[in-house]
Design a protein around this motif. Sequence first.
Motif, PDB file in Angstrom:
ATOM      1  N   TYR A 183      -4.098   0.369  -6.637  1.00 42.91           N
ATOM      2  CA  TYR A 183      -3.906  -0.616  -5.560  1.00 42.91           C
ATOM      3  C   TYR A 183      -5.252  -1.191  -5.152  1.00 42.91           C
ATOM      4  CZ  TYR A 183      -2.835  -2.554  -0.947  1.00 42.91           C
ATOM      5  OH  TYR A 183      -2.700  -3.387   0.143  1.00 42.91           O
ATOM      6  N   SER A 196       0.833  -1.196   0.000  1.00 41.70           N
ATOM      7  CA  SER A 196       0.000   0.000   0.000  1.00 41.70           C
ATOM      8  C   SER A 196       0.873   1.253   0.000  1.00 41.70           C
ATOM      9  CB  SER A 196      -0.923  -0.009   1.226  1.00 41.70           C
ATOM     10  OG  SER A 196      -1.633   1.197   1.315  1.00 41.70           O
ATOM     11  N   VAL A 247      -7.500   3.936  -5.147  1.00 40.75           N
ATOM     12  CA  VAL A 247      -7.367   2.881  -4.159  1.00 40.75           C
ATOM     13  C   VAL A 247      -8.766   2.285  -3.994  1.00 40.75           C
ATOM     14  CG1 VAL A 247      -6.840   2.281  -1.786  1.00 40.75           C
ATOM     15  CG2 VAL A 247      -5.434   3.950  -2.986  1.00 40.75           C
ATOM     16  N   ASP A 293      -6.692  -3.810  -2.111  1.00 40.16           N
ATOM     17  CA  ASP A 293      -6.445  -4.626  -0.923  1.00 40.16           C
ATOM     18  C   ASP A 293      -7.064  -6.000  -1.142  1.00 40.16           C
ATOM     19  OD1 ASP A 293      -6.356  -5.810   1.625  1.00 40.16           O
ATOM     20  OD2 ASP A 293      -6.696  -3.905   2.645  1.00 40.16           O
TER      21      ASP A 293
END
Length: 403
Positions: free
Chosen positions: A343, A328, A399, A345
């Motif tokens: 990005y 991250s 993100v 997760d």
Amino acid sequence: MHTAHDWTTTPVTADLLRGALDLEHTERGTLPHRLPGWARRQIPDGQLAMAESQPSGVRLAFRTRATAVELDVVATKRRYVGAPPRPDGVYELLVDGRLAGRGSVPDGDVLTVDMATGAAETRPGPVRTVRFTGLSGDEKDVEIWLPHDETTELVALRSNAPVRTSPPRGRRVWLHHGSSISHGSNATAPTGTWPAVAAALGGVELVNLGLSGSALLDPFTARTIRDTPADLISLKIGINLVNTDLMRLRAFGPAVHGFLDTIREGHPATPLLVTSPLYCPIHETTPGPTAPDLGAMSEGRLRFTSTGDPAQTGAGKLTLTVIRDALSRIVRQRAATDPNLHYLDGLDLYGSTDHAKQPLPDELHPDPATHRHIGERFAHLVFGEDGPFAAGEASASTVLTTG
């Protein structure tokens, strides 16, 4: 009506295959590879050599009026000492994008692996035929997806009407690199791996560089991605580095930067998504290496366990939690000058809540239903309207979250 004399044999050439980066011509036929020859010469171990030769995402694609198609193959069956037998690999035939048949071959070459010692030996086996019949006689696009986890030499393609190559339908090419989960471990069919599910939902052509046990930031993998034409690129990084206990945090950060730098040499503005590891309890806060659970194997079950010491994370040992934090941070830093870097997760694809409902059967790999779940989530988050791989993909770094 077709007669036996109508059958034609079509040579298996590169223009009939999608998802393979190289073809090796063997004594028996054609062996698709997912890494090019120059990279294979740099492969340091048998695990990666085996993984890249397993044709995850590789399929024959052609147009035909044939009502019957046959494929002669030599499959490599894996046997693990002390573990239960593995199911036969599955071939899937799609007509105009829809599943129209499945088949398997019962034997072939046999690769026997002793997971305790790493020893392996191969015994050669016969050519077998997988048949698909009862197809409609109209002109159609046909794909034969090869088994994602079974090395397959292609000996002959036969059909009862001529076959011609069918160029990709103007769809974007998505290249994905990851670990055994991306490769398809524990999925039961090649279109059931989570990248294949996501690609179908996203309307893209898949090149799957999921390499079981081998997503290790190898420079030759980065150069392969750099040199492969792609409209979209995603990387799932982390779990194999913990499995192998390959490097510590000091080496991890520069290795990630170098991997991304190399890819950007060939794809300076291509949407590029970095995905962190999925939830895996045995390695969330416990370093590797990973080992087979010998107690479970003695009971005929395949399970994995972590053998590292959580106290060693202070000395730089990698866990999934450590890797997610580092990835991250790296992506956020680079995104300041790389607006097409994104990005995701991995916990948004499969997190602790998902694990409570759909646990990992062997402590490491998802079951078939969970593969579909992960693929659907990825398609929604990444190919969806607001995702970085949307048809009019985001122009600024994002993100992604499920919130």
